[in-house]
Motif scaffolding. Structure first.
Motif, PDB file in Angstrom:
ATOM      1  N   THR A  75     -31.537  36.314 -11.373  1.00 37.15           N
ATOM      2  CA  THR A  75     -30.695  35.718 -11.677  1.00 37.15           C
ATOM      3  C   THR A  75     -30.565  34.137 -12.002  1.00 37.15           C
ATOM      4  OG1 THR A  75     -30.153  35.203  -8.486  1.00 37.15           O
ATOM      5  CG2 THR A  75     -28.562  33.944 -10.039  1.00 37.15           C
ATOM      6  N   THR A  76     -31.535  33.794 -12.568  1.00 40.34           N
ATOM      7  CA  THR A  76     -31.865  32.794 -14.165  1.00 40.34           C
ATOM      8  C   THR A  76     -31.710  33.993 -14.902  1.00 40.34           C
ATOM      9  OG1 THR A  76     -33.922  32.364 -12.779  1.00 40.34           O
ATOM     10  CG2 THR A  76     -33.782  31.981 -15.397  1.00 40.34           C
ATOM     11  N   MET A  77     -32.096  35.332 -15.070  1.00 36.99           N
ATOM     12  CA  MET A  77     -32.122  35.808 -16.352  1.00 36.99           C
ATOM     13  C   MET A  77     -31.075  36.660 -16.513  1.00 36.99           C
ATOM     14  SD  MET A  77     -33.537  40.189 -17.161  1.00 36.99           S
ATOM     15  CE  MET A  77     -32.223  41.036 -16.250  1.00 36.99           C
ATOM     16  N   ILE A  78     -29.504  36.758 -15.438  1.00 34.96           N
ATOM     17  CA  ILE A  78     -27.889  37.260 -15.442  1.00 34.96           C
ATOM     18  C   ILE A  78     -27.711  35.438 -16.110  1.00 34.96           C
ATOM     19  CG2 ILE A  78     -26.399  37.084 -14.575  1.00 34.96           C
ATOM     20  CD1 ILE A  78     -27.278  40.192 -14.688  1.00 34.96           C
ATOM     21  N   SER A  79     -28.109  34.397 -15.452  1.00 29.13           N
ATOM     22  CA  SER A  79     -27.517  33.531 -15.861  1.00 29.13           C
ATOM     23  C   SER A  79     -27.805  32.970 -17.523  1.00 29.13           C
ATOM     24  CB  SER A  79     -27.931  31.940 -14.873  1.00 29.13           C
ATOM     25  OG  SER A  79     -27.993  32.415 -14.132  1.00 29.13           O
ATOM     26  N   LEU A  80     -28.607  33.557 -18.176  1.00 26.62           N
ATOM     27  CA  LEU A  80     -29.255  33.448 -19.300  1.00 26.62           C
ATOM     28  C   LEU A  80     -27.768  34.130 -20.847  1.00 26.62           C
ATOM     29  CD1 LEU A  80     -32.739  32.723 -19.324  1.00 26.62           C
ATOM     30  CD2 LEU A  80     -31.015  31.195 -19.820  1.00 26.62           C
ATOM     31  N   LEU A  81     -27.700  35.380 -20.288  1.00 25.73           N
ATOM     32  CA  LEU A  81     -27.360  36.360 -20.637  1.00 25.73           C
ATOM     33  C   LEU A  81     -25.587  36.457 -20.355  1.00 25.73           C
ATOM     34  CD1 LEU A  81     -28.384  40.095 -19.381  1.00 25.73           C
ATOM     35  CD2 LEU A  81     -28.777  38.753 -21.650  1.00 25.73           C
ATOM     36  N   VAL A  82     -24.923  35.399 -19.389  1.00 30.14           N
ATOM     37  CA  VAL A  82     -23.921  35.195 -19.540  1.00 30.14           C
ATOM     38  C   VAL A  82     -23.773  33.941 -20.311  1.00 30.14           C
ATOM     39  CG1 VAL A  82     -22.045  34.139 -18.065  1.00 30.14           C
ATOM     40  CG2 VAL A  82     -23.667  35.311 -16.888  1.00 30.14           C
ATOM     41  N   PHE A  83     -24.290  33.110 -19.794  1.00 31.93           N
ATOM     42  CA  PHE A  83     -24.411  31.869 -21.884  1.00 31.93           C
ATOM     43  C   PHE A  83     -24.703  33.038 -23.105  1.00 31.93           C
ATOM     44  CE2 PHE A  83     -24.699  28.566 -18.502  1.00 31.93           C
ATOM     45  CZ  PHE A  83     -24.063  27.872 -19.460  1.00 31.93           C
ATOM     46  N   ILE A  84     -25.328  33.908 -23.256  1.00 31.99           N
ATOM     47  CA  ILE A  84     -25.473  34.289 -24.143  1.00 31.99           C
ATOM     48  C   ILE A  84     -23.891  35.213 -24.433  1.00 31.99           C
ATOM     49  CG2 ILE A  84     -26.148  36.425 -25.578  1.00 31.99           C
ATOM     50  CD1 ILE A  84     -28.635  35.923 -24.095  1.00 31.99           C
ATOM     51  N   SER A  85     -22.975  35.830 -23.882  1.00 34.14           N
ATOM     52  CA  SER A  85     -22.395  36.397 -24.170  1.00 34.14           C
ATOM     53  C   SER A  85     -20.804  35.485 -24.482  1.00 34.14           C
ATOM     54  CB  SER A  85     -21.784  37.111 -22.517  1.00 34.14           C
ATOM     55  OG  SER A  85     -21.378  36.061 -21.816  1.00 34.14           O
ATOM     56  N   THR A  97     -16.650  28.657 -16.986  1.00 34.48           N
ATOM     57  CA  THR A  97     -17.403  27.745 -16.005  1.00 34.48           C
ATOM     58  C   THR A  97     -16.986  28.711 -14.484  1.00 34.48           C
ATOM     59  OG1 THR A  97     -15.609  26.466 -15.757  1.00 34.48           O
ATOM     60  CG2 THR A  97     -16.976  25.241 -16.586  1.00 34.48           C
ATOM     61  N   SER A  98     -15.739  29.259 -14.466  1.00 30.49           N
ATOM     62  CA  SER A  98     -15.227  30.661 -13.383  1.00 30.49           C
ATOM     63  C   SER A  98     -15.867  31.552 -13.910  1.00 30.49           C
ATOM     64  CB  SER A  98     -13.834  30.985 -13.477  1.00 30.49           C
ATOM     65  OG  SER A  98     -12.863  29.494 -12.955  1.00 30.49           O
ATOM     66  N   VAL A  99     -15.884  32.617 -15.073  1.00 30.88           N
ATOM     67  CA  VAL A  99     -16.745  33.305 -15.753  1.00 30.88           C
ATOM     68  C   VAL A  99     -18.883  33.145 -14.624  1.00 30.88           C
ATOM     69  CG1 VAL A  99     -18.319  34.719 -16.842  1.00 30.88           C
ATOM     70  CG2 VAL A  99     -15.739  34.062 -17.361  1.00 30.88           C
ATOM     71  N   PHE A 100     -19.536  32.593 -15.232  1.00 29.18           N
ATOM     72  CA  PHE A 100     -20.565  31.645 -14.642  1.00 29.18           C
ATOM     73  C   PHE A 100     -20.671  31.678 -13.033  1.00 29.18           C
ATOM     74  CE2 PHE A 100     -24.214  29.259 -13.478  1.00 29.18           C
ATOM     75  CZ  PHE A 100     -25.377  29.982 -14.254  1.00 29.18           C
ATOM     76  N   GLN A 101     -19.753  30.661 -12.538  1.00 29.33           N
ATOM     77  CA  GLN A 101     -19.623  30.745 -11.034  1.00 29.33           C
ATOM     78  C   GLN A 101     -19.515  32.150 -10.473  1.00 29.33           C
ATOM     79  OE1 GLN A 101     -19.056  27.800  -8.587  1.00 29.33           O
ATOM     80  NE2 GLN A 101     -17.194  27.060 -10.222  1.00 29.33           N
ATOM     81  N   GLY A 102     -18.514  33.039 -10.661  1.00 31.54           N
ATOM     82  CA  GLY A 102     -18.897  33.896 -10.476  1.00 31.54           C
ATOM     83  C   GLY A 102     -19.739  35.740 -10.944  1.00 31.54           C
ATOM     84  N   CYS A 103     -20.007  35.321 -11.688  1.00 30.47           N
ATOM     85  CA  CYS A 103     -21.499  36.227 -12.172  1.00 30.47           C
ATOM     86  C   CYS A 103     -22.573  35.901 -11.269  1.00 30.47           C
ATOM     87  CB  CYS A 103     -22.019  36.421 -13.504  1.00 30.47           C
ATOM     88  SG  CYS A 103     -20.735  36.809 -14.740  1.00 30.47           S
ATOM     89  N   VAL A 104     -23.146  34.384 -10.595  1.00 28.60           N
ATOM     90  CA  VAL A 104     -24.337  33.914 -10.091  1.00 28.60           C
ATOM     91  C   VAL A 104     -24.285  33.542  -8.515  1.00 28.60           C
ATOM     92  CG1 VAL A 104     -25.220  33.562 -12.937  1.00 28.60           C
ATOM     93  CG2 VAL A 104     -24.546  31.965 -10.826  1.00 28.60           C
ATOM     94  N   ARG A 105     -23.241  32.648  -8.135  1.00 26.74           N
ATOM     95  CA  ARG A 105     -22.466  33.007  -6.804  1.00 26.74           C
ATOM     96  C   ARG A 105     -22.933  33.818  -6.004  1.00 26.74           C
ATOM     97  NH1 ARG A 105     -19.538  26.896  -5.993  1.00 26.74           N
ATOM     98  NH2 ARG A 105     -21.337  26.931  -4.583  1.00 26.74           N
ATOM     99  N   TYR A 106     -23.130  33.634  -4.571  1.00 28.25           N
ATOM    100  CA  TYR A 106     -23.381  34.030  -3.652  1.00 28.25           C
ATOM    101  C   TYR A 106     -22.072  34.146  -2.354  1.00 28.25           C
ATOM    102  CZ  TYR A 106     -26.569  32.012  -1.489  1.00 28.25           C
ATOM    103  OH  TYR A 106     -27.554  30.979  -1.180  1.00 28.25           O
ATOM    104  N   ASN A 107     -22.053  35.365  -1.296  1.00 27.40           N
ATOM    105  CA  ASN A 107     -21.460  34.770  -0.195  1.00 27.40           C
ATOM    106  C   ASN A 107     -22.201  35.050   0.725  1.00 27.40           C
ATOM    107  OD1 ASN A 107     -20.157  35.025   2.046  1.00 27.40           O
ATOM    108  ND2 ASN A 107     -18.021  35.108   0.581  1.00 27.40           N
ATOM    109  N   SER A 108     -22.168  33.975   1.733  1.00 25.63           N
ATOM    110  CA  SER A 108     -23.642  33.613   2.361  1.00 25.63           C
ATOM    111  C   SER A 108     -22.975  34.154   3.158  1.00 25.63           C
ATOM    112  CB  SER A 108     -23.926  32.597   2.808  1.00 25.63           C
ATOM    113  OG  SER A 108     -23.574  31.111   2.899  1.00 25.63           O
TER     114      SER A 108
END
Length: 304
Positions: A75-85, A97-108
């Motif tokens: 999840t950390t790697m994806i978070s960094l890649l989203v910022f780089i994108s 901000t919505s893209v970031f949440q959409g990429c890293v958050r999950y439906n528990s």
């Protein structure tokens, strides 16, 4: 696990979500009912489920430590890649901000429901352990991103305070303490929590379906498509790579991949609204990732 078994395992969960959509369309489930049911699930039923199952977890197993590490790294790697994108794709700040949440958050709720179908009580215990750690990480990174790029609204200090008071985080901490200290809940209290916890998943999944906003913000297609691809394919692949690197074995490996493959949660919309994110884009991302996960989850679990 054979693909057909995975499809059979995931299908009941998504049937409940689709049933929730149908009940809402027929006005059998109303907005006021959903709000009260979500409140009951969030503050009572889901915490009871977490305490009940986490109190039986064995945190001394090396595979659990490696699994949590791999999930955090993925999840950390994806978070960094989203910022780089963001350097390549010129999102507006609030949309990012919505893209970031959409990429890293999950439906528990979906995560726990399918974990139970796949592995029974052991699956729920593994899932609860992962949730105990990842709920803190994903909430903090989302608040950080919204405080940087959101358009104001509720302050990050207020939101961080609300995270500290989050009943899911508190119940996860209680469950972990009970497990580490080997505190016996006793037959009566343990059964009481078990009964409460059993109601959490079916009720929450019906509300997930009823709460889906079946419309797409056409101005946010780039954000919706990129978030969906990253969340449903990129995060599982990244997590699987770290699971392999750390030699995490079955059955917890499957639960970690499942965690990575579930869609974005509905409460991401609430956070976007509180902190000045793009709430409309967030609603569209939640809806699209949830519906697409009907198609992607079984193949992702089968291959990874």
């Amino acid at each position: 696990m054979a693909m057909i078994q995975i499809i059979i395992a995931t299908l009941p969960t998504f049937l409940l979500i689709l049933f929730g959509v149908a009940l809402k369309a027929k006005n059998c489930i109303t907005e006021p009912f959903c709000r009260e049911a979500e409140k009951l699930t969030y503050y009572v039923l889901f915490p009871a489920l977490l305490i009940s199952h986490l109190s039986h977890a064995d945190f001394s197993e090396p595979d659990i430590t490696r699994a949590i590490t791999a999930t955090l790294l993925g999840t950390t790697m994806i978070s960094l890649l989203v910022f780089i994108s963001r350097l390549i794709i010129p999102y507006q700040n609030t949309t990012f901000t919505s893209v970031f949440q959409g990429c890293v958050r999950y439906n528990s709720y979906i995560f726990l429901a399918i974990s139970e179908v796949l592995l029974g009580q052991q699956g729920v215990i593994f899932a609860a352990v992962i949730i105990a750690y990842m709920i803190i990480f994903t909430n903090l990174t989302s608040v950080f991103t919204l405080s940087m790029y959101g358009a104001g609204g509720k302050s990050s200090k207020d939101v961080l305070l609300s995270i500290a008071k989050n009943p899911v985080i508190i119940s996860a901490a209680i469950g972990i303490i009970f497990a580490l200290e080997r505190i016996n809940l006793g037959l009566v209290f343990s059964t009481f929590l078990d009964y409460l916890g059993r109601a959490a998943l079916p009720l929450s999944l019906l509300c997930v379906g009823a709460g889906l906003r079946l419309r797409v913000n056409r101005d946010s297609w780039a954000a919706i498509i990129s978030s969906s691809l990253v969340k449903l394919l990129g995060v599982p692949i990244a997590t699987a790579l770290f699971l392999g690197w750390l030699n995490v074995t079955e059955p917890i490996r499957s639960i970690c991949v499942l965690y990575a493959a579930v869609p974005c949660p509905g409460n991401a919309y609430i956070l976007a609204r509180q902190m000045g994110g793009d709430a409309e884009a967030m609603a569209s991302i939640i809806m699209v990732t949830t519906l697409l996960s009907l198609i992607t989850m079984a193949p992702v679990l089968g291959f990874l």
